[in-house]
Design a protein around this motif. Structure first.
Motif, mmCIF file in Angstrom:
data_model
loop_
_atom_site.group_PDB
_atom_site.id
_atom_site.type_symbol
_atom_site.label_atom_id
_atom_site.label_comp_id
_atom_site.label_asym_id
_atom_site.label_seq_id
_atom_site.Cartn_x
_atom_site.Cartn_y
_atom_site.Cartn_z
ATOM 1 N N ASN A 43 0.846 -1.194 0.000
ATOM 2 C CA ASN A 43 0.000 0.000 0.000
ATOM 3 C C ASN A 43 0.881 1.243 0.000
ATOM 4 O O ASN A 43 1.892 1.306 0.704
ATOM 5 C CB ASN A 43 -0.907 0.011 1.235
ATOM 6 C CG ASN A 43 -1.997 -1.036 1.155
ATOM 7 O OD1 ASN A 43 -2.484 -1.357 0.077
ATOM 8 N ND2 ASN A 43 -2.386 -1.581 2.300
ATOM 9 N N GLY A 44 0.489 2.233 -0.810
ATOM 10 C CA GLY A 44 1.269 3.462 -0.883
ATOM 11 C C GLY A 44 2.467 3.391 -1.801
ATOM 12 O O GLY A 44 3.284 4.313 -1.839
ATOM 13 N N ALA A 45 2.567 2.301 -2.587
ATOM 14 C CA ALA A 45 3.735 2.126 -3.460
ATOM 15 C C ALA A 45 3.674 2.984 -4.719
ATOM 16 O O ALA A 45 4.672 3.127 -5.419
ATOM 17 C CB ALA A 45 3.884 0.654 -3.849
ATOM 18 N N GLY A 46 2.484 3.533 -5.037
ATOM 19 C CA GLY A 46 2.354 4.368 -6.226
ATOM 20 C C GLY A 46 1.589 3.721 -7.361
ATOM 21 O O GLY A 46 1.532 4.261 -8.471
ATOM 22 N N LYS A 47 0.952 2.584 -7.089
ATOM 23 C CA LYS A 47 0.274 1.835 -8.153
ATOM 24 C C LYS A 47 -0.919 2.610 -8.725
ATOM 25 O O LYS A 47 -1.037 2.784 -9.944
ATOM 26 C CB LYS A 47 -0.182 0.471 -7.617
ATOM 27 C CG LYS A 47 0.944 -0.373 -7.025
ATOM 28 C CD LYS A 47 0.464 -1.718 -6.529
ATOM 29 C CE LYS A 47 -0.566 -1.645 -5.406
ATOM 30 N NZ LYS A 47 -0.014 -1.037 -4.153
ATOM 31 N N THR A 48 -1.807 3.072 -7.846
ATOM 32 C CA THR A 48 -2.973 3.822 -8.331
ATOM 33 C C THR A 48 -2.552 5.167 -8.909
ATOM 34 O O THR A 48 -3.150 5.649 -9.882
ATOM 35 C CB THR A 48 -4.005 4.001 -7.203
ATOM 36 O OG1 THR A 48 -4.497 2.705 -6.814
ATOM 37 C CG2 THR A 48 -5.186 4.851 -7.656
ATOM 38 N N SER A 49 -1.509 5.767 -8.358
ATOM 39 C CA SER A 49 -0.987 7.011 -8.946
ATOM 40 C C SER A 49 -0.509 6.764 -10.372
ATOM 41 O O SER A 49 -0.712 7.604 -11.264
ATOM 42 C CB SER A 49 0.158 7.571 -8.095
ATOM 43 O OG SER A 49 -0.315 8.038 -6.852
ATOM 44 N N ALA A 50 0.108 5.614 -10.606
ATOM 45 C CA ALA A 50 0.534 5.264 -11.968
ATOM 46 C C ALA A 50 -0.673 5.142 -12.894
ATOM 47 O O ALA A 50 -0.654 5.635 -14.032
ATOM 48 C CB ALA A 50 1.334 3.963 -11.952
ATOM 49 N N PHE A 51 -1.741 4.500 -12.406
ATOM 50 C CA PHE A 51 -2.979 4.418 -13.195
ATOM 51 C C PHE A 51 -3.525 5.812 -13.493
ATOM 52 O O PHE A 51 -3.987 6.085 -14.604
ATOM 53 C CB PHE A 51 -4.031 3.615 -12.425
ATOM 54 C CG PHE A 51 -4.037 2.139 -12.732
ATOM 55 C CD1 PHE A 51 -2.912 1.497 -13.221
ATOM 56 C CD2 PHE A 51 -5.174 1.382 -12.521
ATOM 57 C CE1 PHE A 51 -2.920 0.136 -13.498
ATOM 58 C CE2 PHE A 51 -5.202 0.023 -12.800
ATOM 59 C CZ PHE A 51 -4.079 -0.601 -13.292
ATOM 60 N N ASN A 52 -3.497 6.687 -12.497
ATOM 61 C CA ASN A 52 -4.014 8.046 -12.694
ATOM 62 C C ASN A 52 -3.190 8.817 -13.721
ATOM 63 O O ASN A 52 -3.732 9.645 -14.469
ATOM 64 C CB ASN A 52 -4.045 8.792 -11.362
ATOM 65 C CG ASN A 52 -5.172 8.326 -10.457
ATOM 66 O OD1 ASN A 52 -6.171 7.775 -10.921
ATOM 67 N ND2 ASN A 52 -5.021 8.534 -9.161
ATOM 68 N N LEU A 53 -1.904 8.555 -13.776
ATOM 69 C CA LEU A 53 -1.049 9.187 -14.787
ATOM 70 C C LEU A 53 -1.359 8.646 -16.179
ATOM 71 O O LEU A 53 -1.463 9.406 -17.147
ATOM 72 C CB LEU A 53 0.424 8.948 -14.448
ATOM 73 C CG LEU A 53 0.972 9.726 -13.253
ATOM 74 C CD1 LEU A 53 2.309 9.144 -12.806
ATOM 75 C CD2 LEU A 53 1.132 11.201 -13.597
ATOM 76 N N ILE A 54 -1.515 7.343 -16.277
ATOM 77 C CA ILE A 54 -1.791 6.721 -17.577
ATOM 78 C C ILE A 54 -3.149 7.168 -18.114
ATOM 79 O O ILE A 54 -3.298 7.459 -19.308
ATOM 80 C CB ILE A 54 -1.738 5.183 -17.457
ATOM 81 C CG1 ILE A 54 -0.306 4.718 -17.158
ATOM 82 C CG2 ILE A 54 -2.249 4.519 -18.738
ATOM 83 C CD1 ILE A 54 -0.209 3.258 -16.719
ATOM 84 N N SER A 55 -4.141 7.250 -17.231
ATOM 85 C CA SER A 55 -5.513 7.537 -17.665
ATOM 86 C C SER A 55 -5.827 9.023 -17.759
ATOM 87 O O SER A 55 -6.937 9.396 -18.130
ATOM 88 C CB SER A 55 -6.514 6.858 -16.725
ATOM 89 O OG SER A 55 -6.379 7.349 -15.405
ATOM 90 N N GLY A 56 -4.865 9.878 -17.421
ATOM 91 C CA GLY A 56 -5.057 11.311 -17.592
ATOM 92 C C GLY A 56 -5.630 12.041 -16.397
ATOM 93 O O GLY A 56 -5.862 13.252 -16.461
ATOM 94 N N VAL A 57 -5.869 11.329 -15.297
ATOM 95 C CA VAL A 57 -6.369 11.990 -14.080
ATOM 96 C C VAL A 57 -5.304 12.932 -13.526
ATOM 97 O O VAL A 57 -5.607 14.038 -13.073
ATOM 98 C CB VAL A 57 -6.783 10.942 -13.024
ATOM 99 C CG1 VAL A 57 -7.201 11.619 -11.719
ATOM 100 C CG2 VAL A 57 -7.921 10.076 -13.557
#
Length: 248
Positions: A43-57
């Protein structure tokens, strides 16, 4: 050995900072056409942040997102979606007062403004995810497992080339996990590439032949399931000493 195929999604030196926090740090990663790739880490490793970068969020501090040979870095989410990147969200929030069919049609409207065509897309997708018999139920009355399926259906209705799945198995019982794994496998076999964040490691290893591991925003390992689960750095950061003991 990783299959040889054309690259569909590539991130290059992808980085985002929030104040002094580097949430994603110089990430390089690829997903090939027809491939299923797992993105794991604590948790907190940056996985969802990576998704947010890829998807334009999020817009990256530096780096590139290249999809289907095109630089899509910094495009807004609706344009990224139209390019062919669909995603689910970790916390599912369907439109509770709308039916399952109507929720799914929302995704279809990214491809058409015609209501009948959006309905046709939604009906096809609901059959794919096993919710066709519940099309007329209000979304607020669904079980968690079915809400997760609806989340996938909404993303599928955008007719993506790749699906970003963010913990779609979280909170499910073993039977529901098994059913969801089969659904994801079938979608992948139909030609949709998959990039999935998941803490249910057994499922990730069953679905994905290539795994990327993040810790504190940095990629610490990648490879086959066997390679990453035997990597000492991955065991220390994520799997724990108990896992190492269990496999020895």
């Amino acid at each position: 050995m990783r299959a040889v195929a054309e690259t569909l999604l590539e991130v290059k030196q992808l980085t985002i900072t929030f104040g002094g926090l580097i949430a994603v740090n110089n990430l390089n990663m690829q997903v090939r056409i027809g491939e299923a790739v797992g993105l794991i880490g604590p948790n907190g490793a940056g996985k969802t942040s990576a998704f947010n970068l890829i998807s334009g969020v999020y817009k990256p501090t530096q780096g590139q997102v290249v999809f289907n040979g095109e630089d899509i870095t910094g495009l807004p989410p609706y344009e990224v979606c139209r390019k062919g990147i669909g995603r689910t969200f970790q916390v599912v929030k369907p439109f509770g007062a709308m039916t399952v069919l109507e929720n799914t049609m929302v995704g279809g409207f990214i491809r058409t403004s015609n209501r009948a065509k959006a309905r046709s897309i939604a009906e096809r997708v609901l059959e794919q995810v096993g919710l066709d018999s519940k099309a007329n139920l209000l979304a607020k009355n669904l079980t968690l497992a079915d809400r997760k399926r609806l989340e996938v259906a909404k993303a599928l209705a955008t007719e993506p080339k790749i699906l970003l799945l963010d913990e779609v198995l979280a909170g499910l019982n073993p039977t529901e996990v098994e059913e969801a794994v089969q659904m994801i496998r079938t979608l992948n076999q139909s030609g949709i590439s998959i990039l999935m964040i998941e803490h249910v490691l057994q499922a990730t290893m069953a679905l994905c032949k290539h795994i990327v591991v993040l810790d504190y925003g940095k990629k610490i390992a990648e490879g086959t399931p066997e390679e990453v689960t035997s990597n000492p750095e991955v065991i220390k950061a994520y799997l724990g000493d108990e896992y190492e003991t269990a496999i020895n």
